[in-house]
Design a protein around this motif. Sequence first.
Motif, PDB file in Angstrom:
ATOM      1  N   ASP A  61       8.183   4.481   7.830  1.00 39.19           N
ATOM      2  CA  ASP A  61       6.439   4.433   7.571  1.00 39.19           C
ATOM      3  C   ASP A  61       6.109   2.799   7.545  1.00 39.19           C
ATOM      4  OD1 ASP A  61       3.831   4.283   6.671  1.00 39.19           O
ATOM      5  OD2 ASP A  61       3.834   6.387   6.472  1.00 39.19           O
ATOM      6  N   GLY A  62       5.679   2.312   8.321  1.00 41.56           N
ATOM      7  CA  GLY A  62       5.419   0.704   8.574  1.00 41.56           C
ATOM      8  C   GLY A  62       4.436   0.492   7.322  1.00 41.56           C
ATOM      9  N   ALA A  63       3.572   1.411   7.007  1.00 45.09           N
ATOM     10  CA  ALA A  63       2.292   0.965   6.183  1.00 45.09           C
ATOM     11  C   ALA A  63       2.870   1.191   4.820  1.00 45.09           C
ATOM     12  CB  ALA A  63       0.983   2.196   6.128  1.00 45.09           C
ATOM     13  N   PHE A  64       3.894   2.074   4.629  1.00 43.94           N
ATOM     14  CA  PHE A  64       4.604   2.147   3.230  1.00 43.94           C
ATOM     15  C   PHE A  64       5.294   1.169   3.119  1.00 43.94           C
ATOM     16  CE2 PHE A  64       8.119   3.917   0.844  1.00 43.94           C
ATOM     17  CZ  PHE A  64       7.530   4.137  -0.345  1.00 43.94           C
ATOM     18  N   GLU A  65       6.170   0.543   4.122  1.00 43.61           N
ATOM     19  CA  GLU A  65       7.068  -0.650   4.011  1.00 43.61           C
ATOM     20  C   GLU A  65       6.275  -1.906   3.474  1.00 43.61           C
ATOM     21  OE1 GLU A  65      10.047  -3.324   6.540  1.00 43.61           O
ATOM     22  OE2 GLU A  65       9.888  -1.115   6.866  1.00 43.61           O
ATOM     23  N   ALA A  66       5.161  -1.755   4.243  1.00 44.09           N
ATOM     24  CA  ALA A  66       4.322  -3.148   3.728  1.00 44.09           C
ATOM     25  C   ALA A  66       3.825  -3.026   2.427  1.00 44.09           C
ATOM     26  CB  ALA A  66       3.052  -3.211   4.671  1.00 44.09           C
ATOM     27  N   ASP A  67       3.346  -2.033   1.949  1.00 43.66           N
ATOM     28  CA  ASP A  67       3.045  -1.829   0.503  1.00 43.66           C
ATOM     29  C   ASP A  67       4.106  -2.068  -0.257  1.00 43.66           C
ATOM     30  OD1 ASP A  67       0.355  -0.921   0.899  1.00 43.66           O
ATOM     31  OD2 ASP A  67       0.827   0.886   0.802  1.00 43.66           O
ATOM     32  N   MET A  68       5.356  -1.627  -0.035  1.00 46.52           N
ATOM     33  CA  MET A  68       6.609  -1.942  -0.854  1.00 46.52           C
ATOM     34  C   MET A  68       6.847  -3.475  -0.743  1.00 46.52           C
ATOM     35  SD  MET A  68       7.666   0.841  -2.407  1.00 46.52           S
ATOM     36  CE  MET A  68       9.349   0.462  -2.517  1.00 46.52           C
ATOM     37  N   VAL A  69       6.553  -4.161   0.328  1.00 47.24           N
ATOM     38  CA  VAL A  69       7.195  -5.712   0.241  1.00 47.24           C
ATOM     39  C   VAL A  69       5.965  -6.405  -0.546  1.00 47.24           C
ATOM     40  CG1 VAL A  69       7.015  -7.323   1.955  1.00 47.24           C
ATOM     41  CG2 VAL A  69       8.073  -5.434   2.704  1.00 47.24           C
ATOM     42  N   ASP A  70       4.886  -5.757  -0.534  1.00 50.71           N
ATOM     43  CA  ASP A  70       3.791  -6.323  -1.270  1.00 50.71           C
ATOM     44  C   ASP A  70       3.887  -6.420  -2.843  1.00 50.71           C
ATOM     45  OD1 ASP A  70       2.054  -7.157   0.938  1.00 50.71           O
ATOM     46  OD2 ASP A  70       0.940  -5.600   0.652  1.00 50.71           O
ATOM     47  N   GLU A  71       4.845  -5.222  -3.247  1.00 51.20           N
ATOM     48  CA  GLU A  71       5.280  -5.051  -4.613  1.00 51.20           C
ATOM     49  C   GLU A  71       6.521  -5.924  -5.050  1.00 51.20           C
ATOM     50  OE1 GLU A  71       3.389  -3.918  -6.909  1.00 51.20           O
ATOM     51  OE2 GLU A  71       1.642  -3.388  -5.497  1.00 51.20           O
ATOM     52  N   GLY A  72       7.151  -6.570  -4.006  1.00 48.47           N
ATOM     53  CA  GLY A  72       8.390  -7.319  -4.179  1.00 48.47           C
ATOM     54  C   GLY A  72       9.557  -6.814  -3.517  1.00 48.47           C
ATOM     55  N   TRP A  73       9.343  -5.547  -3.037  1.00 52.36           N
ATOM     56  CA  TRP A  73      10.894  -5.019  -2.460  1.00 52.36           C
ATOM     57  C   TRP A  73      11.395  -6.071  -1.348  1.00 52.36           C
ATOM     58  CZ3 TRP A  73      12.028  -3.457   2.560  1.00 52.36           C
ATOM     59  CH2 TRP A  73      13.161  -2.811   2.617  1.00 52.36           C
ATOM     60  N   GLN A  74      12.672  -6.042  -1.352  1.00 54.32           N
ATOM     61  CA  GLN A  74      13.516  -6.924  -0.290  1.00 54.32           C
ATOM     62  C   GLN A  74      14.511  -6.006   0.289  1.00 54.32           C
ATOM     63  OE1 GLN A  74      14.911 -10.626  -1.647  1.00 54.32           O
ATOM     64  NE2 GLN A  74      12.958 -11.090  -2.742  1.00 54.32           N
ATOM     65  N   LYS A  75      14.803  -6.134   1.579  1.00 52.14           N
ATOM     66  CA  LYS A  75      15.867  -5.454   2.415  1.00 52.14           C
ATOM     67  C   LYS A  75      17.160  -5.468   1.396  1.00 52.14           C
ATOM     68  CE  LYS A  75      13.971  -5.706   7.005  1.00 52.14           C
ATOM     69  NZ  LYS A  75      14.080  -6.270   8.327  1.00 52.14           N
ATOM     70  N   GLY A  76      17.787  -4.284   1.268  1.00 58.61           N
ATOM     71  CA  GLY A  76      19.171  -4.078   0.626  1.00 58.61           C
ATOM     72  C   GLY A  76      19.091  -3.697  -0.952  1.00 58.61           C
ATOM     73  N   TRP A  77      17.641  -3.922  -1.403  1.00 56.74           N
ATOM     74  CA  TRP A  77      17.459  -3.488  -2.743  1.00 56.74           C
ATOM     75  C   TRP A  77      17.297  -1.870  -3.068  1.00 56.74           C
ATOM     76  CZ3 TRP A  77      13.280  -7.263  -5.437  1.00 56.74           C
ATOM     77  CH2 TRP A  77      13.893  -8.425  -5.233  1.00 56.74           C
ATOM     78  N   ALA A  78      17.645  -1.389  -4.220  1.00 60.45           N
ATOM     79  CA  ALA A  78      17.270  -0.223  -4.557  1.00 60.45           C
ATOM     80  C   ALA A  78      15.840  -0.150  -4.935  1.00 60.45           C
ATOM     81  CB  ALA A  78      18.053   0.172  -5.721  1.00 60.45           C
ATOM     82  N   TRP A  79      15.006   1.045  -4.864  1.00 54.37           N
ATOM     83  CA  TRP A  79      13.575   0.675  -4.785  1.00 54.37           C
ATOM     84  C   TRP A  79      12.855   1.875  -5.517  1.00 54.37           C
ATOM     85  CZ3 TRP A  79      11.330   4.862  -2.228  1.00 54.37           C
ATOM     86  CH2 TRP A  79      12.251   5.602  -1.345  1.00 54.37           C
ATOM     87  N   CYS A  80      13.491   2.545  -6.472  1.00 57.20           N
ATOM     88  CA  CYS A  80      13.021   3.334  -7.252  1.00 57.20           C
ATOM     89  C   CYS A  80      12.130   2.840  -8.355  1.00 57.20           C
ATOM     90  CB  CYS A  80      13.931   4.330  -7.974  1.00 57.20           C
ATOM     91  SG  CYS A  80      15.122   3.208  -9.123  1.00 57.20           S
ATOM     92  N   SER A  81      12.233   1.710  -8.838  1.00 55.20           N
ATOM     93  CA  SER A  81      11.201   1.092  -9.874  1.00 55.20           C
ATOM     94  C   SER A  81      10.308   0.234  -8.930  1.00 55.20           C
ATOM     95  CB  SER A  81      11.943   0.095 -10.590  1.00 55.20           C
ATOM     96  OG  SER A  81      11.253  -0.565 -11.596  1.00 55.20           O
ATOM     97  N   ILE A  82      10.426  -0.202  -7.745  1.00 50.27           N
ATOM     98  CA  ILE A  82       9.489  -0.658  -7.128  1.00 50.27           C
ATOM     99  C   ILE A  82       8.471   0.118  -6.649  1.00 50.27           C
ATOM    100  CG2 ILE A  82       9.015  -2.169  -4.989  1.00 50.27           C
ATOM    101  CD1 ILE A  82      10.321  -3.682  -7.079  1.00 50.27           C
ATOM    102  N   PHE A  83       9.025   1.382  -6.139  1.00 46.28           N
ATOM    103  CA  PHE A  83       7.949   2.462  -5.788  1.00 46.28           C
ATOM    104  C   PHE A  83       7.177   2.985  -6.950  1.00 46.28           C
ATOM    105  CE2 PHE A  83       7.372   7.203  -6.031  1.00 46.28           C
ATOM    106  CZ  PHE A  83       6.375   7.427  -5.270  1.00 46.28           C
ATOM    107  N   ALA A  84       7.659   2.953  -8.254  1.00 48.99           N
ATOM    108  CA  ALA A  84       6.846   3.382  -9.314  1.00 48.99           C
ATOM    109  C   ALA A  84       5.783   2.181  -9.635  1.00 48.99           C
ATOM    110  CB  ALA A  84       7.768   3.604 -10.679  1.00 48.99           C
ATOM    111  N   ARG A  85       6.159   1.067  -9.380  1.00 47.96           N
ATOM    112  CA  ARG A  85       5.394  -0.045  -9.753  1.00 47.96           C
ATOM    113  C   ARG A  85       4.331   0.233  -8.593  1.00 47.96           C
ATOM    114  NH1 ARG A  85       7.014  -6.255  -9.976  1.00 47.96           N
ATOM    115  NH2 ARG A  85       7.759  -5.965  -7.762  1.00 47.96           N
ATOM    116  N   LEU A  86       4.362   0.484  -7.444  1.00 55.03           N
ATOM    117  CA  LEU A  86       3.606   0.660  -6.486  1.00 55.03           C
ATOM    118  C   LEU A  86       2.350   1.763  -6.832  1.00 55.03           C
ATOM    119  CD1 LEU A  86       2.242   0.581  -3.565  1.00 55.03           C
ATOM    120  CD2 LEU A  86       3.935   2.104  -2.943  1.00 55.03           C
TER     121      LEU A  86
END
Length: 199
Positions: A61-86
Motif C-alpha cells: 500500500d503506497g499511502a501506508f508506506e508514505a506514512d511510515m517513511v514520514d515516521e522515520g521508517w527505512q527499508k530493511g528496518w523492523a517496523w513494529c515500533s514505527i507503526f505504533a508511533r504512526l
Amino acid sequence: MRSFVLFLLRLLNFAKQPTPTVLKPEPKPVPVPEPQEHPVVLEARKYIGKREKPGNSGFFDGAFEADMVDEGWQKGWAWCSIFARLVFRKVYPEKEELKKLFNPSAVKTFQNFKDAGYPISIKPAVGSLVIWQQQKNGKPHWTGHAGIVEKVFDDEAFQAIEGNSNVAGSRDGDRVIPRSRRVVDDVPNGLKVLGFVII
C-alpha cells in the motif's frame, strides 16, 4: 322502612364493588450510551491487513508506506515500533514529544517512555502501548516487539494490534495483524512483556 332497607342494601353493594385500577403509564426506558471505543484502537484497526514486500523492501500500500517513511521508517528496518508511533501520532498530534520517545527499537522506546515519566502498568489496558523484549536462554536480548492493546480479557490475557507480525506471532513478520497474547513471567526463549505504557 322498606325504602330505607333498600337504600342500605344498595349502599353495602356499592362498598363491595372493586376499586377500579388506574393504569399508570410505563416509564420510558433511559437510553444507555454505547461504550465508546478507545481512539487509538479505532485508528490502529484501519491498518489491519497492511503488508510489507519481501525483504523489508517496502509496503504494498503506497499511502501506508508514505506514512511510515514520514515516521522515520527505512527499508530493511523492523517496523513494529514505527507503526505504533504512526498510530499514536495520528491520534495525538498535539503531543510533539511522541516523535522523540518512539524509537525503531521497541526496547529503547520502552525505556524512553519510562524515563519521561509515562505511567507503566504490569496489567494490559485498552489503548496502551505494549512492549516485549526478546529472551534468549533466559537472558534479555536487545531486540523486542511493540503493539497496541485492542482488547483485555483479564489481568494476563489480551489482544494487540501489531505491525511486523504474522499469524504465528512473530516479531519479524510481514503485516499488521491482531494477535492474542498473555503476560508470562517465565520466558526462557521468546517475547516477554516489559510493560504497558499509558499514553
